[in-house]
Design an enzyme around this catalytic site. Structure first.
Site, PDB file in Angstrom:
ATOM      1  N   ASN A  42      42.608  29.947 -30.909  1.00 46.98           N
ATOM      2  CA  ASN A  42      42.571  28.856 -29.919  1.00 46.98           C
ATOM      3  C   ASN A  42      41.245  28.090 -30.034  1.00 46.98           C
ATOM      4  O   ASN A  42      40.789  27.793 -31.113  1.00 46.98           O
ATOM      5  CB  ASN A  42      42.769  29.474 -28.526  1.00 46.98           C
ATOM      6  N   CYS A  43      40.618  27.778 -28.912  1.00 47.87           N
ATOM      7  CA  CYS A  43      39.388  26.981 -28.894  1.00 47.87           C
ATOM      8  C   CYS A  43      38.257  27.689 -29.647  1.00 47.87           C
ATOM      9  O   CYS A  43      38.233  28.919 -29.733  1.00 47.87           O
ATOM     10  CB  CYS A  43      38.941  26.739 -27.457  1.00 47.87           C
ATOM     11  N   MET A  50      34.315  25.355 -24.301  1.00 46.02           N
ATOM     12  CA  MET A  50      35.229  24.872 -25.337  1.00 46.02           C
ATOM     13  C   MET A  50      36.443  24.243 -24.654  1.00 46.02           C
ATOM     14  O   MET A  50      36.871  24.691 -23.592  1.00 46.02           O
ATOM     15  CB  MET A  50      35.689  26.022 -26.224  1.00 46.02           C
ATOM     16  N   CYS A 109      38.695  22.041 -22.382  1.00 46.42           N
ATOM     17  CA  CYS A 109      38.317  21.461 -21.093  1.00 46.42           C
ATOM     18  C   CYS A 109      37.444  22.367 -20.260  1.00 46.42           C
ATOM     19  O   CYS A 109      36.685  21.877 -19.459  1.00 46.42           O
ATOM     20  CB  CYS A 109      39.456  21.062 -20.266  1.00 46.42           C
ATOM     21  N   SER A 132      37.015  26.336 -21.211  1.00 43.90           N
ATOM     22  CA  SER A 132      36.963  27.727 -21.668  1.00 43.90           C
ATOM     23  C   SER A 132      35.531  28.137 -22.005  1.00 43.90           C
ATOM     24  O   SER A 132      34.864  27.492 -22.809  1.00 43.90           O
ATOM     25  CB  SER A 132      37.865  27.903 -22.891  1.00 43.90           C
ATOM     26  N   ASN A 164      38.116  31.618 -28.934  1.00 46.37           N
ATOM     27  CA  ASN A 164      39.090  32.225 -28.034  1.00 46.37           C
ATOM     28  C   ASN A 164      40.407  32.378 -28.794  1.00 46.37           C
ATOM     29  O   ASN A 164      40.731  31.541 -29.637  1.00 46.37           O
ATOM     30  CB  ASN A 164      39.293  31.346 -26.788  1.00 46.37           C
ATOM     31  N   TYR A 174      40.607  33.309 -16.542  1.00 46.41           N
ATOM     32  CA  TYR A 174      40.524  31.894 -16.857  1.00 46.41           C
ATOM     33  C   TYR A 174      41.191  31.059 -15.772  1.00 46.41           C
ATOM     34  O   TYR A 174      42.365  31.289 -15.444  1.00 46.41           O
ATOM     35  CB  TYR A 174      41.211  31.684 -18.203  1.00 46.41           C
ATOM     36  N   GLU A 179      47.418  20.924 -17.394  1.00 42.42           N
ATOM     37  CA  GLU A 179      47.797  19.516 -17.543  1.00 42.42           C
ATOM     38  C   GLU A 179      49.301  19.336 -17.318  1.00 42.42           C
ATOM     39  O   GLU A 179      49.731  18.634 -16.412  1.00 42.42           O
ATOM     40  CB  GLU A 179      47.421  18.996 -18.924  1.00 42.42           C
ATOM     41  N   GLY A 190      40.408  18.888 -17.631  1.00 43.35           N
ATOM     42  CA  GLY A 190      38.983  18.869 -17.921  1.00 43.35           C
ATOM     43  C   GLY A 190      38.601  17.708 -18.808  1.00 43.35           C
ATOM     44  O   GLY A 190      37.435  17.410 -18.965  1.00 43.35           O
TER      45      GLY A 190
END
Length: 621
Positions: free
Chosen positions: A86-87, A295, A297, A299, A318, A457, A462, A596
């Site tokens: 992920n991010c 990272m 918006c 994280s 992540n 988290y 969104e 974010g």
């Protein structure tokens, strides 16, 4: 649990037909993608198939929970069928200083700031195809400083050939270098916003800056702000997301060496919404004294030390998020807190099972599947690494995170208590904290079962705010104050449609990041504050004292037909200028914070529930 080994052709056909038939819910789930274009349509088709195949890899009970909307496994179009991480917070310092292989070319260390920024764009484009989610550049001012220094030395040598007086040489070289830095940053912003990655979208980039105090760092900081404030042909640039770090003794107060840059940052934010503000003291309170850039918006990685006990910030990432639908569990409990917590514990177990599937796939993937991240140094020095697992396990255990998310604390609390203004009752507030304590407890219990660090988290949601609410209306009917508005509230946020003031909102939300350290953010809604810089700074300074990561949503719309600047109106047909009724997206700039990050909903519509949430936001002044 039994696991389904394959997806049916019928399920794939349904998913593909939603794209072919232009299902608005499917086409609008990502506000950063323009579904009118071929590349996005192709990506959506591929993603639809990957999503069905990914769901088929899940245990039956987990899959059923996802399909009912009890949990949500994020980014199924990317993972676990394709085991992408992920991010990320890549180690750009290592990549630039050591060089890297990209395609058929071996890239060596850049010798100027302009080449360094161009290489950053190339790296970002490559990494965007190796993961999903955001990519952050940690303290870009300090990262680019040595390359700006090289540019300065070149300019000194250039002017020494034609100017005899040493002081004039230095003065001319500084002036030329300042212009070179500005040009490099401007090119960087234009390149980012004109780049379409393998994910069929502008790369989701964040850059943090503000703490470097050398003249070169300050020039990089100022250039980032000047370029953003100028806009691109009058429009607000969406990326990179600007994160301005503020610290005592550096840039917080008059007399601090970088306070002049803070003034410029606030002016830019009043004009272009970004930068958001990060309070370094509050961040260090949460992260063992470390300054860690978020990272995507919101994280946030956890503090991590290598074998020598040194804190390492970059070269980490992540591995994915699974979010829990708290309002759904509350509605099932029908007001019983005992039933609610029993159900929550079971749902958290399902969420962890889903995270296991995602982590296992990543650990078993090949190094060559993500060469910039794994073989070139994006996740740190690759020397001695012969498998992907070695980046996450062994001496690097818990180096990356994987996240338990949640949505709709407010809606769940209304369902449990029957009170919409529960925030004013200390007993109800305590109940909300008890809910999040359950997440923290599960994360702690699960640590030994994961190679990654399990974090809690606060999900930005969104499109998820729409999906969960819509599915719950289908199952439970419309429940006033809970799911009747078309959306669920973002994470722990104070409800969008309830009147309050900025200070009260900040004080209320300040209670929650300590139990959501894997990701969080705060913002307030304000009218146009362009002519009231003192009020803007007062809000920033209050947030600096109370919060870690904060932004002010102040209207930044422009009509190029009549010259109006302020806030556009919105109705069932979309956004329009309140002065001349202009609805032509080509003759206007409308920017809104989707979660974010920013979006352009006039040209790239968002899902119905997110638009309803945006429309419902009340001003906090």
């Amino acid at each position: 649990m039994e696991t389904t080994s394959h997806a049916s052709a019928h399920e794939i056909s349904i998913a593909v037909n939603k794209i072919i038939n232009k299902d608005p819910q499917t086409l609008s789930e990502n506000g950063n993608k323009d579904s009118r274009t071929f590349i996005v349509q192709r990506d959506l088709l591929c993603g639809a198939i990957s999503r069905v195949l990914g769901v088929s890899m899940l245990p039956d009970e987990v899959r059923n929970a996802h399909e009912r909307g009890v949990i949500h496994i994020h980014d199924l179009d990317r993972s676990p069928f394709l085991p992408m991480p992920n991010c990320s917070l890549p180690d750009f310092e290592f990549l630039l200083s050591h060089g890297f292989q990209l395609g058929n070319a071996r890239i060596t260390t850049p010798q100027s700031v302009s080449v360094a920024t161009t290489l950053l764009v190339q790296l970002i484009g490559a990494i965007s195809g190796e993961q999903y989610g955001g990519i952050s550049i940690h303290e870009i001012d300090k990262l680019l400083e040595p390359y700006a220094e090289k540019t300065f030395r070149k300019n000194v040598a250039l002017y020494e050939e034609v100017i005899k007086d040493r002081d004039n040489v230095t003065s001319a070289a500084i002036k030329k270098t300042s212009k070179d830095i500005y040009d490099a940053i401007q090119a960087f912003e234009y390149q980012i916003n004109t780049l379409t990655t393998a994910a069929a979208q502008t790369p989701f980039i964040s850059v943090s800056f503000g703490l470097g105090t050398s003249w070169l760092c300050k020039q990089i900081q100022s250039s980032l702000l000047d370029v953003r404030k100028k806009g691109m042909d009058g429009k607000t640039a969406i990326f990179p997301k600007l994160l301005y770090l503020i610290d005592n003794g550096v840039n917080h107060s008059p007399g601090d060496p970088n306070y002049d840059v803070k003034k410029k940052a606030m002016e830019c934010s009043r004009e272009r919404i970004y930068p958001d503000m990060i309070s370094v003291p509050r961040l260090r309170d949460l992260k063992d004294g470390q300054t860690i850039t978020p990272m995507g918006c919101r994280s946030f990685l956890h503090p991590w030390q290598d074998l020598d006990g040194r804190y390492v910030v970059t070269g980490r990432n992540n591995l994915g998020v699974v979010s829990v639908n708290l309002p759904h569990i509350a509605l099932e409990a029908r007001g019983s807190r005992k039933i609610f917590f029993n159900k929550l514990d079971k749902v958290l177990d399902l969420a962890c099972s889903a995270l296991h599937v995602r982590e296992d796939g990543i650990l078993k993937s090949d190094l060559e599947a993500a060469p910039i991240l794994y073989t070139q140094g994006g996740l740190g020095d690759p020397t001695g690494k012969t498998s992907v697992r070695q980046f996450y396990d062994g001496s690097n255990k818990k180096r990356s995170s994987i996240s338990l998310g949640y949505i709709g604390i407010h809606n769940a609390m209304v369902a449990l208590t029957g009170v919409e203004d529960w925030q004013s009752d200390s007993n109800f507030v305590a109940l909300s904290h008890k809910i999040l304590t359950r997440f923290s407890r599960k994360a702690s219990e699960a640590q030994d079962d994961f190679v990654s660090y399990v974090s809690v988290y606060a999900t930005p949601s969104e499109s998820l705010c729409d999906r969960f609410a819509r599915l719950d209306v289908q199952e439970f009917g419309s429940i006033e104050g809970v799911n009747d508005k078309g959306y669920y509230e973002n994470s722990f946020h104070f409800p969008s449609d309830r009147h309050t003031d900025p200070i009260s909102k900040i004080q209320f939300e300040a209670q929650y990041p300590s139990s959501s350290r894997g990701g969080f953010m705060h913002y307030v809604e304000a009218p146009n504050l362009h002519g009231n810089p003192d009020a803007f700074e007062a809000i920033w300074d209050t947030a600096f004292d109370k919060l870690c990561y904060f932004g002010i949503n102040s209207p930044a719309d422009s009509c190029f037909a009549c010259g109006f600047k302020g806030e556009f109106n919105c109705d069932d047909q979309g956004y329009f200028c309140p002065s001349c009724n202009n609805r032509d997206e080509k003759k206007a700039s409308v920017v809104r914070r989707l979660c974010g990050y920013l979006g352009s909903p006039m040209s790239r519509p968002v899902v119905h529930g997110k638009q309803e949430e945006i429309n419902s936001r009340v001003k906090h002044l």
